[in-house]
Design an enzyme around this catalytic site. Structure first.
Site, PDB file in Angstrom:
ATOM      1  N   LYS A 182     -33.820  41.088 -46.993  1.00  0.00           N
ATOM      2  CA  LYS A 182     -32.974  40.359 -47.941  1.00  0.00           C
ATOM      3  C   LYS A 182     -32.254  41.311 -48.886  1.00  0.00           C
ATOM      4  O   LYS A 182     -31.140  41.019 -49.312  1.00  0.00           O
ATOM      5  CB  LYS A 182     -33.791  39.321 -48.730  1.00  0.00           C
ATOM      6  CG  LYS A 182     -34.195  38.138 -47.869  1.00  0.00           C
ATOM      7  CD  LYS A 182     -34.394  36.865 -48.666  1.00  0.00           C
ATOM      8  CE  LYS A 182     -34.719  35.695 -47.741  1.00  0.00           C
ATOM      9  NZ  LYS A 182     -35.056  34.462 -48.434  1.00  0.00           N
TER      10      LYS A 182
ATOM     11  N   LYS B 177     -33.629  33.207 -33.549  1.00  0.00           N
ATOM     12  CA  LYS B 177     -34.181  31.897 -33.914  1.00  0.00           C
ATOM     13  C   LYS B 177     -33.112  31.018 -34.569  1.00  0.00           C
ATOM     14  O   LYS B 177     -32.180  31.521 -35.212  1.00  0.00           O
ATOM     15  CB  LYS B 177     -35.427  32.060 -34.793  1.00  0.00           C
ATOM     16  CG  LYS B 177     -35.182  32.094 -36.261  1.00  0.00           C
ATOM     17  CD  LYS B 177     -36.468  31.922 -37.063  1.00  0.00           C
ATOM     18  CE  LYS B 177     -36.056  31.726 -38.521  1.00  0.00           C
ATOM     19  NZ  LYS B 177     -37.040  31.256 -39.409  1.00  0.00           N
TER      20      LYS B 177
ATOM     21  N   LYS C 172     -31.343  28.028 -40.665  1.00  0.00           N
ATOM     22  CA  LYS C 172     -30.481  27.275 -41.598  1.00  0.00           C
ATOM     23  C   LYS C 172     -29.281  28.100 -42.022  1.00  0.00           C
ATOM     24  O   LYS C 172     -28.195  27.595 -42.206  1.00  0.00           O
ATOM     25  CB  LYS C 172     -31.257  27.008 -42.892  1.00  0.00           C
ATOM     26  CG  LYS C 172     -32.191  25.865 -42.894  1.00  0.00           C
ATOM     27  CD  LYS C 172     -32.603  25.649 -44.358  1.00  0.00           C
ATOM     28  CE  LYS C 172     -34.081  25.506 -44.536  1.00  0.00           C
ATOM     29  NZ  LYS C 172     -34.765  26.600 -45.200  1.00  0.00           N
TER      30      LYS C 172
HETATM   31  P1  ATP Z   1     -33.349  30.697 -43.539  1.00  0.00           P
HETATM   32  O1  ATP Z   1     -32.210  30.617 -42.573  1.00  0.00           O
HETATM   33  O2  ATP Z   1     -32.952  30.492 -44.969  1.00  0.00           O
HETATM   34  O3  ATP Z   1     -34.255  31.866 -43.290  1.00  0.00           O
HETATM   35  P2  ATP Z   1     -34.986  29.006 -41.952  1.00  0.00           P
HETATM   36  O4  ATP Z   1     -34.262  27.887 -41.263  1.00  0.00           O
HETATM   37  O5  ATP Z   1     -35.291  30.219 -41.139  1.00  0.00           O
HETATM   38  O6  ATP Z   1     -34.238  29.411 -43.259  1.00  0.00           O
HETATM   39  P3  ATP Z   1     -37.402  28.820 -43.551  1.00  0.00           P
HETATM   40  O7  ATP Z   1     -37.153  28.138 -44.859  1.00  0.00           O
HETATM   41  O8  ATP Z   1     -37.553  30.301 -43.523  1.00  0.00           O
HETATM   42  O9  ATP Z   1     -36.291  28.341 -42.507  1.00  0.00           O
HETATM   43  O10 ATP Z   1     -38.689  28.206 -42.877  1.00  0.00           O
HETATM   44  C1  ATP Z   1     -39.262  26.976 -43.191  1.00  0.00           C
HETATM   45  C2  ATP Z   1     -40.284  26.637 -42.126  1.00  0.00           C
HETATM   46  O11 ATP Z   1     -39.629  26.290 -40.903  1.00  0.00           O
HETATM   47  C3  ATP Z   1     -41.242  27.778 -41.796  1.00  0.00           C
HETATM   48  O12 ATP Z   1     -42.541  27.258 -41.628  1.00  0.00           O
HETATM   49  C4  ATP Z   1     -40.706  28.332 -40.499  1.00  0.00           C
HETATM   50  O13 ATP Z   1     -41.719  28.925 -39.713  1.00  0.00           O
HETATM   51  C5  ATP Z   1     -40.127  27.095 -39.833  1.00  0.00           C
HETATM   52  N1  ATP Z   1     -38.989  27.435 -38.976  1.00  0.00           N
HETATM   53  C6  ATP Z   1     -37.790  27.899 -39.397  1.00  0.00           C
HETATM   54  N2  ATP Z   1     -36.957  28.084 -38.361  1.00  0.00           N
HETATM   55  C7  ATP Z   1     -37.658  27.760 -37.244  1.00  0.00           C
HETATM   56  C8  ATP Z   1     -37.351  27.759 -35.839  1.00  0.00           C
HETATM   57  N3  ATP Z   1     -36.168  28.123 -35.383  1.00  0.00           N
HETATM   58  N4  ATP Z   1     -38.296  27.338 -34.976  1.00  0.00           N
HETATM   59  C9  ATP Z   1     -39.516  26.959 -35.420  1.00  0.00           C
HETATM   60  N5  ATP Z   1     -39.867  26.940 -36.723  1.00  0.00           N
HETATM   61  C10 ATP Z   1     -38.969  27.342 -37.627  1.00  0.00           C
END
Ligand code: ATP
Ligand code: LTN
Length: 335
Positions: free
Chosen positions: A119, A201, A204
């Site tokens: 980050k 992955k 968001k």
């Molecule tokens: P950012 O893009 O801001 O990193 P993110 O979509 O990766 O956000 P997080 O807020 O980091 O999401 O994660 C929230 C929860 O959702 C965590 O428990 C994470 O393991 C799960 N999660 C996020 N993306 C995935 C994915 N693609 N598949 C499975 N689980 C996910």
């Protein structure tokens, strides 16, 4: 939570930041499992808004997204009567214990956190102290509730290790104050990949809107995104190394229908990718429809949702204050 004493405590948090709230990845990988765990465990789930401000946010958007994210947890089936469901900043004990934990965190160990490194290189113009002490606040989130198990994705495992290290250090100094939490990988946990770059992955914060499906996307939008999902130049629906796009669609289909990869391969034998994409899109749209409807219903009554937020914070504050008071006494703060 009358029988809360006999059940293990699960705790997890999710940040409200990022356009459009939760993705299908968040749903399948996290929130859907959270709601399934509420029978077996004593659960606490929260919206980690204090963590979100380690990256610059638009204030109006953050406020709106916090309400939406909270309502979405409820719409996904998390029952505020059975669990602690709240917004992190509403329970001041998080920030307080976060500060105390930061005084027991070493510069060296915080510097080694890969999320901090990622980050701070992504937001090089705003490498703030909060971004650095993020893990101390996360440790506080977990330790306040004496959580046994913390469902988190692989990216957060290092933070959980850190939590255990700080808790152990504190316990060694002052006696058994904190329970040591374990990471928890739910049985149905799956990693959902980007629809456009299936080796990454689904996230968001991915700038490409076609890469991710949001829980609140309308059916036609969901179908369209699946139609344009990147696959490969073959034609066979089968789970195999090198077929990242198809593997991802099969994982999504399997985690919603409950079928195995072999069963899916049989179902689509002789049919093309086009048919398969339509079916996956349709099953996702059908799965998310009731969530979308419940969310819309809740958001029509903002007052009711705010009332639940307030009650959630009161209940969480009750649990959190007991741990915080114990910590304050141990450290020598004058109560
Ligand atoms: P950012 O893009 O801001 O990193 P993110 O979509 O990766 O956000 P997080 O807020 O980091 O999401 O994660 C929230 C929860 O959702 C965590 O428990 C994470 O393991 C799960 N999660 C996020 N993306 C995935 C994915 N693609 N598949 C499975 N689980 C996910
Ligand atoms: N850092 C986590 C969100 C988070 C969390 C927590 C998860 C904040 N505090 C405590 C589990 C327990 C994330 O970005 N996914």
């Amino acid at each position: 939570m009358a029988d809360g004493l006999s059940k293990k405590r699960i705790l997890s948090g999710i940040q409200p930041s990022g356009e459009g709230i939760f993705t299908l990845g968040n749903y399948i990988g996290a929130v859907r499992n959270w709601s399934r765990m509420q029978e077996e465990f004593d659960c606490a789930y929260f919206i980690a808004d204090l963590h979100s401000i380690t990256v610059r946010q638009d204030p109006k958007m953050l406020k709106q997204q916090t309400l939406s994210a909270f309502a979405l947890l409820l719409a996904c089936g998390i029952d505020p009567e059975k669990n602690l469901v709240f917004v992190q900043s509403h329970v001041h004990e998080h920030a307080e214990l976060g500060w105390i934990m930061s005084c027991y965190s070493q510069f060296g160990e915080l510097s080694r956190m890969t999320q901090f490194k990622d980050k701070s290189s992504k937001h090089a113009d705003n490498v703030n102290a909060g971004l650095f002490t993020y893990p101390a606040l996360m440790a506080a989130d977990i330790l306040l509730y004496q959580a046994d198990l913390v469902p988190v994705g692989a990216d957060q495992k290092q933070h959980l290790e850190f939590t255990r290290d700080v808790a152990t250090r504190f316990n060694n100094l002052y006696g058994e104050v904190f329970k040591l939490p374990e990471p928890y990988i739910p049985p149905m946990g799956a990693k959902i990949m980007s629809l456009q770059e299936p080796d990454k992955k689904m996230s968001k914060s991915d700038p490409n809107p076609k890469s991710k499906v949001f829980i609140l996307d309308e059916e036609n939008v969901i179908l369209k995104k699946f139609k344009s999902a990147v696959t490969d130049s073959e034609t066979e629906v089968v789970y195999r190394e090198g077929k990242d796009g198809i593997n991802n669609l099969m994982t999504i289909y399997a985690s919603i229908t409950g079928g195995t990869y072999d069963e899916i391969a049989q179902e689509f034998a002789g049919k093309g990718y086009g048919d398969f994409k339509v079916c996956v899109g349709q099953c996702v749209a059908d799965e998310l429809k009731p969530v979308r409807e419940e969310y819309a219903r809740l958001m029509q009554d903002k007052k009711y949702v705010e009332e639940l937020m307030k009650k959630g914070a009161e209940n969480a504050g009750y649990v959190a204050s007991r741990t915080l008071n114990k910590v304050k006494k141990k450290v020598g703060l004058y109560l």
